[in-house]
Design a protein around this motif. Structure first.
Motif, PDB file in Angstrom:
ATOM      1  N   PRO A  57      -9.669   8.278  -6.902  1.00 49.26           N
ATOM      2  CA  PRO A  57      -9.631   8.794  -5.505  1.00 49.26           C
ATOM      3  C   PRO A  57     -10.548   7.745  -4.625  1.00 49.26           C
ATOM      4  CG  PRO A  57      -9.708  11.312  -6.113  1.00 49.26           C
ATOM      5  CD  PRO A  57      -9.770   9.729  -7.586  1.00 49.26           C
ATOM      6  N   GLU A  58     -11.876   7.653  -5.034  1.00 47.33           N
ATOM      7  CA  GLU A  58     -12.492   6.687  -4.814  1.00 47.33           C
ATOM      8  C   GLU A  58     -12.040   5.216  -4.171  1.00 47.33           C
ATOM      9  OE1 GLU A  58     -13.035   8.882  -7.116  1.00 47.33           O
ATOM     10  OE2 GLU A  58     -14.266   7.662  -8.881  1.00 47.33           O
ATOM     11  N   ASP A  59     -10.389   5.203  -4.886  1.00 53.53           N
ATOM     12  CA  ASP A  59     -10.105   3.840  -4.101  1.00 53.53           C
ATOM     13  C   ASP A  59      -9.607   3.879  -2.932  1.00 53.53           C
ATOM     14  OD1 ASP A  59      -9.179   3.080  -7.996  1.00 53.53           O
ATOM     15  OD2 ASP A  59     -11.179   2.306  -6.509  1.00 53.53           O
ATOM     16  N   THR A  60      -9.604   5.094  -2.594  1.00 52.68           N
ATOM     17  CA  THR A  60      -8.654   5.178  -1.392  1.00 52.68           C
ATOM     18  C   THR A  60      -9.517   4.204  -0.187  1.00 52.68           C
ATOM     19  OG1 THR A  60      -8.245   7.523  -1.695  1.00 52.68           O
ATOM     20  CG2 THR A  60      -8.334   6.801   0.271  1.00 52.68           C
ATOM     21  N   ALA A  61      -8.518   3.201   0.418  1.00 50.07           N
ATOM     22  CA  ALA A  61      -9.714   2.841   1.145  1.00 50.07           C
ATOM     23  C   ALA A  61      -8.935   1.633   2.202  1.00 50.07           C
ATOM     24  CB  ALA A  61     -10.197   1.484   0.965  1.00 50.07           C
ATOM     25  N   VAL A  62      -8.755   0.841   3.167  1.00 49.98           N
ATOM     26  CA  VAL A  62      -7.421   0.458   3.967  1.00 49.98           C
ATOM     27  C   VAL A  62      -8.089  -1.250   2.749  1.00 49.98           C
ATOM     28  CG1 VAL A  62      -6.575  -1.172   6.002  1.00 49.98           C
ATOM     29  CG2 VAL A  62      -6.837   1.355   5.856  1.00 49.98           C
ATOM     30  N   TYR A  63      -7.046  -1.703   2.360  1.00 53.38           N
ATOM     31  CA  TYR A  63      -7.499  -3.132   1.596  1.00 53.38           C
ATOM     32  C   TYR A  63      -6.712  -4.090   1.937  1.00 53.38           C
ATOM     33  CZ  TYR A  63      -8.375  -0.233  -2.396  1.00 53.38           C
ATOM     34  OH  TYR A  63      -8.696   0.790  -3.699  1.00 53.38           O
ATOM     35  N   GLY A 118       0.566  -1.011   0.023  1.00 50.82           N
ATOM     36  CA  GLY A 118       0.194  -0.431  -0.645  1.00 50.82           C
ATOM     37  C   GLY A 118       0.603   1.400   0.143  1.00 50.82           C
ATOM     38  N   GLY A 119       0.234   2.343   0.238  1.00 47.24           N
ATOM     39  CA  GLY A 119       0.911   3.640   0.036  1.00 47.24           C
ATOM     40  C   GLY A 119      -0.010   5.138  -0.789  1.00 47.24           C
ATOM     41  N   LEU A 120       1.224   5.944  -1.062  1.00 45.68           N
ATOM     42  CA  LEU A 120       0.357   7.188  -1.419  1.00 45.68           C
ATOM     43  C   LEU A 120       0.479   7.014  -3.091  1.00 45.68           C
ATOM     44  CD1 LEU A 120      -1.379  10.115  -1.128  1.00 45.68           C
ATOM     45  CD2 LEU A 120       0.815  10.837  -0.379  1.00 45.68           C
ATOM     46  N   VAL A 121      -0.524   7.239  -3.694  1.00 45.89           N
ATOM     47  CA  VAL A 121      -0.301   7.878  -5.373  1.00 45.89           C
ATOM     48  C   VAL A 121      -1.311   9.288  -6.125  1.00 45.89           C
ATOM     49  CG1 VAL A 121      -2.079   5.380  -5.556  1.00 45.89           C
ATOM     50  CG2 VAL A 121       0.018   6.638  -7.178  1.00 45.89           C
ATOM     51  N   GLN A 122      -0.963   9.391  -6.947  1.00 50.96           N
ATOM     52  CA  GLN A 122      -1.513  10.314  -7.072  1.00 50.96           C
ATOM     53  C   GLN A 122      -3.059   9.689  -8.056  1.00 50.96           C
ATOM     54  OE1 GLN A 122       0.824  12.763 -10.065  1.00 50.96           O
ATOM     55  NE2 GLN A 122       0.718  14.615  -7.624  1.00 50.96           N
ATOM     56  N   ALA A 123      -3.978  10.612  -8.986  1.00 50.95           N
ATOM     57  CA  ALA A 123      -4.564   9.441  -9.744  1.00 50.95           C
ATOM     58  C   ALA A 123      -4.104   9.492 -10.701  1.00 50.95           C
ATOM     59  CB  ALA A 123      -6.050  10.555  -9.791  1.00 50.95           C
ATOM     60  N   VAL A 138      -4.061   2.140   1.582  1.00 48.72           N
ATOM     61  CA  VAL A 138      -4.278   3.178  -0.517  1.00 48.72           C
ATOM     62  C   VAL A 138      -4.414   4.353   0.011  1.00 48.72           C
ATOM     63  CG1 VAL A 138      -4.332   2.415  -2.653  1.00 48.72           C
ATOM     64  CG2 VAL A 138      -4.363   0.415  -1.375  1.00 48.72           C
ATOM     65  N   THR A 139      -3.834   5.017  -0.599  1.00 46.03           N
ATOM     66  CA  THR A 139      -4.870   7.048  -0.469  1.00 46.03           C
ATOM     67  C   THR A 139      -3.703   7.215  -2.112  1.00 46.03           C
ATOM     68  OG1 THR A 139      -4.108   6.708   1.497  1.00 46.03           O
ATOM     69  CG2 THR A 139      -4.473   8.544   0.731  1.00 46.03           C
ATOM     70  N   VAL A 140      -5.242   7.146  -2.339  1.00 40.49           N
ATOM     71  CA  VAL A 140      -4.964   8.047  -4.225  1.00 40.49           C
ATOM     72  C   VAL A 140      -4.948  10.076  -3.702  1.00 40.49           C
ATOM     73  CG1 VAL A 140      -5.539   7.952  -6.523  1.00 40.49           C
ATOM     74  CG2 VAL A 140      -6.125   6.007  -5.012  1.00 40.49           C
ATOM     75  N   SER A 141      -4.740  10.467  -4.090  1.00 37.41           N
ATOM     76  CA  SER A 141      -4.603  12.103  -4.176  1.00 37.41           C
ATOM     77  C   SER A 141      -5.055  11.900  -5.354  1.00 37.41           C
ATOM     78  CB  SER A 141      -3.410  12.329  -4.024  1.00 37.41           C
ATOM     79  OG  SER A 141      -2.037  13.088  -5.265  1.00 37.41           O
ATOM     80  N   ALA A 154      -8.759 -13.391  -1.799  1.00 39.71           N
ATOM     81  CA  ALA A 154      -9.592 -12.455  -2.253  1.00 39.71           C
ATOM     82  C   ALA A 154      -8.824 -10.904  -1.362  1.00 39.71           C
ATOM     83  CB  ALA A 154     -11.327 -12.294  -1.852  1.00 39.71           C
ATOM     84  N   TRP A 155     -10.003  -9.867  -1.843  1.00 40.53           N
ATOM     85  CA  TRP A 155      -9.236  -8.512  -1.820  1.00 40.53           C
ATOM     86  C   TRP A 155     -10.552  -8.227  -1.796  1.00 40.53           C
ATOM     87  CZ3 TRP A 155      -3.983  -7.146  -0.295  1.00 40.53           C
ATOM     88  CH2 TRP A 155      -3.262  -7.694  -0.807  1.00 40.53           C
ATOM     89  N   PHE A 156     -11.048  -7.223  -0.365  1.00 38.30           N
ATOM     90  CA  PHE A 156     -11.585  -6.676  -0.027  1.00 38.30           C
ATOM     91  C   PHE A 156     -10.615  -5.070   0.671  1.00 38.30           C
ATOM     92  CE2 PHE A 156     -15.824  -9.561   0.527  1.00 38.30           C
ATOM     93  CZ  PHE A 156     -14.825 -10.031   0.289  1.00 38.30           C
ATOM     94  N   ARG A 157     -12.105  -4.225   1.008  1.00 35.10           N
ATOM     95  CA  ARG A 157     -11.228  -2.795   1.212  1.00 35.10           C
ATOM     96  C   ARG A 157     -12.806  -2.303   1.574  1.00 35.10           C
ATOM     97  NH1 ARG A 157     -11.221   0.369  -4.717  1.00 35.10           N
ATOM     98  NH2 ARG A 157     -13.640   0.555  -4.933  1.00 35.10           N
TER      99      ARG A 157
END
Length: 124
Positions: free
Chosen positions: A88-94, A9-14, A120-123, A35-38
């Protein structure tokens, strides 16, 4: 004792990409779904993607279809989530989840083992 550990995970731009990894240990999961959930702040945990045993079925949430790809290395009890065109709406704990039964599912309660999650943080 079963352990499930996520990383990547981490910080990434849109518009950017990230790759999450999840390693499960303590038993062999090659025949079982991973599976992956968020979970975003203030929201319920939601399904993202799931993969059956190597080469088997994959399912995705509509919100990530065409952007995210789940894959696994059954020999390593590892599952990956390649996330492209992040929003940005993908920002969450995965969270990574492993099912102790055969068959895929998009329902969180059907999974028996969970990791601690990776942010995961999307700016914009």
């Amino acid at each position: 004792q079963v352990q499930v550990v996520e990383s990547g995970g981490g910080l990434v731009q849109a518009g950017g990409s990230l790759r999450l990894s999840c390693a499960a240990s303590g038993r062999t999961f090659s025949r079982y779904a991973m599976a992956w959930f968020r979970q975003a702040p203030g929201k319920e945990r939601e399904f993202v993607a799931t993969s059956a045993a190597s080469g088997g079925t994959t399912n995705y949430a509509d919100s990530v279809k065409g952007r995210f790809t789940i894959s696994r290395d059954s020999a390593k009890n590892t599952v990956y989530l390649q996330m492209n065109s992040l929003k940005p709406e993908d920002t969450a704990v995965y969270y990574c989840a492993v099912r102790g039964l055969l068959g895929v599912s998009n329902i969180a309660s059907h999974y028996d083992y969970w990791g601690q999650g990776t942010q995961v943080t999307v700016s914009s």
